[in-house]
Write a protein that holds these residues in place. Structure first.
Motif, mmCIF file in Angstrom:
data_model
loop_
_atom_site.group_PDB
_atom_site.id
_atom_site.type_symbol
_atom_site.label_atom_id
_atom_site.label_comp_id
_atom_site.label_asym_id
_atom_site.label_seq_id
_atom_site.Cartn_x
_atom_site.Cartn_y
_atom_site.Cartn_z
ATOM 1 N N TYR A 120 0.825 -1.203 0.000
ATOM 2 C CA TYR A 120 0.000 0.000 0.000
ATOM 3 C C TYR A 120 0.861 1.255 0.000
ATOM 4 C CZ TYR A 120 -3.182 3.645 1.551
ATOM 5 O OH TYR A 120 -3.894 4.815 1.644
ATOM 6 N N LEU A 121 1.868 1.273 0.855
ATOM 7 C CA LEU A 121 2.713 2.461 0.981
ATOM 8 C C LEU A 121 3.622 2.660 -0.226
ATOM 9 C CD1 LEU A 121 3.663 2.363 4.771
ATOM 10 C CD2 LEU A 121 1.946 3.789 3.645
ATOM 11 N N ALA A 122 3.934 1.589 -0.939
ATOM 12 C CA ALA A 122 4.807 1.699 -2.114
ATOM 13 C C ALA A 122 4.182 2.592 -3.180
ATOM 14 C CB ALA A 122 5.103 0.317 -2.683
ATOM 15 N N GLY A 123 2.868 2.593 -3.275
ATOM 16 C CA GLY A 123 2.203 3.426 -4.265
ATOM 17 C C GLY A 123 1.590 4.687 -3.706
ATOM 18 N N HIS A 124 1.913 5.009 -2.465
ATOM 19 C CA HIS A 124 1.296 6.163 -1.804
ATOM 20 C C HIS A 124 1.883 7.468 -2.326
ATOM 21 C CE1 HIS A 124 -0.200 8.738 1.449
ATOM 22 N NE2 HIS A 124 -1.083 7.770 1.659
ATOM 23 N N LYS A 125 1.060 8.525 -2.363
ATOM 24 C CA LYS A 125 1.529 9.814 -2.868
ATOM 25 C C LYS A 125 2.599 10.443 -1.976
ATOM 26 C CE LYS A 125 -2.082 12.692 -0.790
ATOM 27 N NZ LYS A 125 -3.154 13.652 -1.062
ATOM 28 N N HIS A 126 2.628 10.050 -0.702
ATOM 29 C CA HIS A 126 3.682 10.537 0.195
ATOM 30 C C HIS A 126 4.769 9.461 0.268
ATOM 31 C CE1 HIS A 126 1.298 13.953 1.401
ATOM 32 N NE2 HIS A 126 0.283 13.155 1.697
ATOM 33 N N ALA A 127 5.759 9.594 -0.580
ATOM 34 C CA ALA A 127 6.792 8.565 -0.734
ATOM 35 C C ALA A 127 7.575 8.311 0.553
ATOM 36 C CB ALA A 127 7.745 8.956 -1.862
ATOM 37 N N TRP A 128 7.611 9.253 1.458
ATOM 38 C CA TRP A 128 8.384 9.115 2.692
ATOM 39 C C TRP A 128 7.756 8.122 3.675
ATOM 40 C CZ3 TRP A 128 5.664 10.423 7.027
ATOM 41 C CH2 TRP A 128 4.545 11.229 6.852
ATOM 42 N N LEU A 129 6.488 7.756 3.476
ATOM 43 C CA LEU A 129 5.819 6.869 4.423
ATOM 44 C C LEU A 129 6.422 5.464 4.454
ATOM 45 C CD1 LEU A 129 2.090 7.891 3.954
ATOM 46 C CD2 LEU A 129 3.495 8.207 5.986
ATOM 47 N N LEU A 130 6.783 4.917 3.291
ATOM 48 C CA LEU A 130 7.343 3.566 3.260
ATOM 49 C C LEU A 130 8.675 3.498 4.004
ATOM 50 C CD1 LEU A 130 7.225 0.633 2.454
ATOM 51 C CD2 LEU A 130 8.151 1.269 0.209
ATOM 52 N N PRO A 131 9.625 4.405 3.748
ATOM 53 C CA PRO A 131 10.865 4.346 4.554
ATOM 54 C C PRO A 131 10.629 4.534 6.042
ATOM 55 C CG PRO A 131 11.181 5.747 2.612
ATOM 56 C CD PRO A 131 9.729 5.390 2.661
ATOM 57 N N MET A 132 9.666 5.379 6.416
ATOM 58 C CA MET A 132 9.374 5.568 7.839
ATOM 59 C C MET A 132 8.784 4.289 8.438
ATOM 60 S SD MET A 132 10.450 8.453 8.800
ATOM 61 C CE MET A 132 9.678 8.659 10.370
ATOM 62 N N PHE A 133 7.919 3.623 7.701
ATOM 63 C CA PHE A 133 7.357 2.353 8.155
ATOM 64 C C PHE A 133 8.461 1.326 8.338
ATOM 65 C CE2 PHE A 133 5.642 -1.894 7.208
ATOM 66 C CZ PHE A 133 4.726 -1.987 8.246
ATOM 67 N N ASN A 134 9.361 1.244 7.362
ATOM 68 C CA ASN A 134 10.468 0.287 7.447
ATOM 69 C C ASN A 134 11.377 0.568 8.645
ATOM 70 O OD1 ASN A 134 9.699 -1.271 5.223
ATOM 71 N ND2 ASN A 134 10.759 0.085 3.796
ATOM 72 N N ILE A 135 11.641 1.835 8.903
ATOM 73 C CA ILE A 135 12.454 2.196 10.080
ATOM 74 C C ILE A 135 11.735 1.746 11.352
ATOM 75 C CG2 ILE A 135 13.299 4.145 11.474
ATOM 76 C CD1 ILE A 135 13.865 5.593 8.782
ATOM 77 N N GLY A 136 10.454 2.032 11.430
ATOM 78 C CA GLY A 136 9.679 1.635 12.592
ATOM 79 C C GLY A 136 9.662 0.119 12.783
#
Length: 140
Positions: A120-136
């Motif tokens: 879901y986050l890979a295609g999200h308009k806010h590209a920074w969400l996926l790296p933040m999720f991965n860090i978390g």
């Protein structure tokens, strides 16, 4: 002044206009409140904080409902009375206080949930969400 039951029946669809499930659950909570004591026959301006406190105590003592679930009832009541205040320009509504609940249940994502979130986050308009999720996910 408007009867609380009539007001709920007329305005419930506008108060909880998010999802059908949320609408059903919230109106069901209000109907439990209306079935308690003589609340169904009262006018909106006759409901007091004491009525809500008595209702919450009754939920806990007779039904064994947890504080967290009672907060869901309080939330439905709060949304209802805030809407009524705006709609009818009420001078005063009951003050609804929530109980602070400590969540002791630890939640872990399953592998399929993590995969779904990442997709879901890979295609999200806010590209920074996926790296933040991965860090978390990697740091907790």
């Amino acid at each position: 002044m408007t009867n609380i039951t009539n007001f709920l029946n007329k305005h419930a669809a506008y108060i909880w206009d998010t999802t059908d499930l949320h609408h059903k659950e919230s109106t069901a909570k209000l109907k439990v409140f209306l079935d308690f004591g003589d609340n169904a026959d009262k006018r909106l301006d006759e409901i007091s904080g004491a009525d809500i406190l008595d209702f919450c105590r009754w939920l806990k003592e007779t039904r064994g409902i947890s504080d967290n679930t009672i907060n869901h009832y309080r939330s439905a009541l709060s949304k209802f009375f805030n809407y009524a205040k705006d709609y009818l320009d009420l001078p005063k509504i009951p003050n609804i206080k929530f109980v602070k609940v400590k969540n002791q249940r630890v939640r872990f994502y399953s592998r399929s949930e993590v995969k779904q979130i990442r997709e879901y986050l890979a295609g999200h308009k806010h590209a920074w969400l996926l790296p933040m999720f991965n860090i978390g996910m990697n740091t907790g």
